[in-house]
Design an enzyme around this catalytic site. Sequence first.
Site, PDB file in Angstrom:
ATOM      1  N   ALA A  43       0.896  -1.259  -0.005  1.00  0.00           N
ATOM      2  CA  ALA A  43      -0.018  -0.105   0.123  1.00  0.00           C
ATOM      3  C   ALA A  43       0.762   1.256   0.021  1.00  0.00           C
ATOM      4  O   ALA A  43       1.767   1.485   0.630  1.00  0.00           O
ATOM      5  CB  ALA A  43      -0.876  -0.095   1.137  1.00  0.00           C
ATOM      6  N   GLY A  77       3.900   3.316  -4.514  1.00  0.00           N
ATOM      7  CA  GLY A  77       4.213   4.016  -5.674  1.00  0.00           C
ATOM      8  C   GLY A  77       3.972   3.086  -6.868  1.00  0.00           C
ATOM      9  O   GLY A  77       4.296   3.306  -8.178  1.00  0.00           O
ATOM     10  N   HIS A  92      -6.824   8.964  -7.636  1.00  0.00           N
ATOM     11  CA  HIS A  92      -6.455   7.931  -8.913  1.00  0.00           C
ATOM     12  C   HIS A  92      -6.762   8.694 -10.240  1.00  0.00           C
ATOM     13  O   HIS A  92      -5.980   8.566 -11.072  1.00  0.00           O
ATOM     14  CB  HIS A  92      -6.784   6.725  -8.919  1.00  0.00           C
ATOM     15  CG  HIS A  92      -5.915   5.808  -7.977  1.00  0.00           C
ATOM     16  ND1 HIS A  92      -4.937   5.094  -8.535  1.00  0.00           N
ATOM     17  CD2 HIS A  92      -5.916   5.324  -6.812  1.00  0.00           C
ATOM     18  CE1 HIS A  92      -4.242   4.348  -7.815  1.00  0.00           C
ATOM     19  NE2 HIS A  92      -4.820   4.255  -6.652  1.00  0.00           N
ATOM     20  N   LYS A  93      -7.909   9.135 -10.194  1.00  0.00           N
ATOM     21  CA  LYS A  93      -8.498   9.917 -11.399  1.00  0.00           C
ATOM     22  C   LYS A  93      -7.866  10.998 -11.723  1.00  0.00           C
ATOM     23  O   LYS A  93      -7.239  11.458 -12.784  1.00  0.00           O
ATOM     24  CB  LYS A  93     -10.085  10.006 -11.326  1.00  0.00           C
ATOM     25  CG  LYS A  93     -10.778   8.930 -11.409  1.00  0.00           C
ATOM     26  CD  LYS A  93     -12.340   9.382 -11.418  1.00  0.00           C
ATOM     27  CE  LYS A  93     -13.120   8.095 -11.236  1.00  0.00           C
ATOM     28  NZ  LYS A  93     -14.473   8.286 -11.419  1.00  0.00           N
ATOM     29  N   LEU A  94      -7.649  12.036 -10.569  1.00  0.00           N
ATOM     30  CA  LEU A  94      -6.903  13.149 -10.847  1.00  0.00           C
ATOM     31  C   LEU A  94      -5.105  12.871 -11.187  1.00  0.00           C
ATOM     32  O   LEU A  94      -4.592  13.613 -11.914  1.00  0.00           O
ATOM     33  CB  LEU A  94      -6.693  13.762  -9.504  1.00  0.00           C
ATOM     34  CG  LEU A  94      -8.052  14.458  -9.214  1.00  0.00           C
ATOM     35  CD1 LEU A  94      -7.796  15.001  -7.650  1.00  0.00           C
ATOM     36  CD2 LEU A  94      -8.453  15.645 -10.178  1.00  0.00           C
TER      37      LEU A  94
END
Length: 183
Positions: A9, A12, A52-54
């Site tokens: 977790a 990277g 994550h989307k950003l």
Amino acid sequence: MIHLVLGGARSGKSHFAETLASNLTQDTHQPVTYLATATMGDDEMIERISQHKLSRPNHWRLVEEPFHLAEAIASNENSSVILLDCMTLWLSNWLCSHDPEAFTLERDALIDELLKRQKPIVIVSNEVGSGIVPMGELSRQFADQAGWLNQALAAIATEVTLVVAGCPLTLKSTTTARVNDHD
């Protein structure tokens, strides 16, 4: 080419996988198809998904599929690169569905579909086997299944990278595999 990216977790691993997928499409200027397995089960997960989307380019295609990855990969066969994130979330979805027979069938179908794919796919998965054996039955089942899943994926992958503290470590490479074949 199958490139498996493993890590703990916040290691990277997703950033490494996103960079790898971008580099694989640099010459073609084709968008990456991001195959997401996460579900928005709580506020913390909603925030993780937003982050994550950003971090991804806006022109990447997003396919959300929490269960049927073989079908999703087959229906995106024309994508120049697929980034599949994350196998352990996919496993959690199946374990929580309480349908082990369907999971086994889907896992086998996924491996078959990956072997058929002619274009690159980058797969992200958590490495959970480096700690102690969990106390709870579901946690032990998750650790066991994740370990077996990662082993199955690594066996068919052409490249395997472990990311620790943002540093990628090559575990398997077609280059090193050829060298080791001659020993």
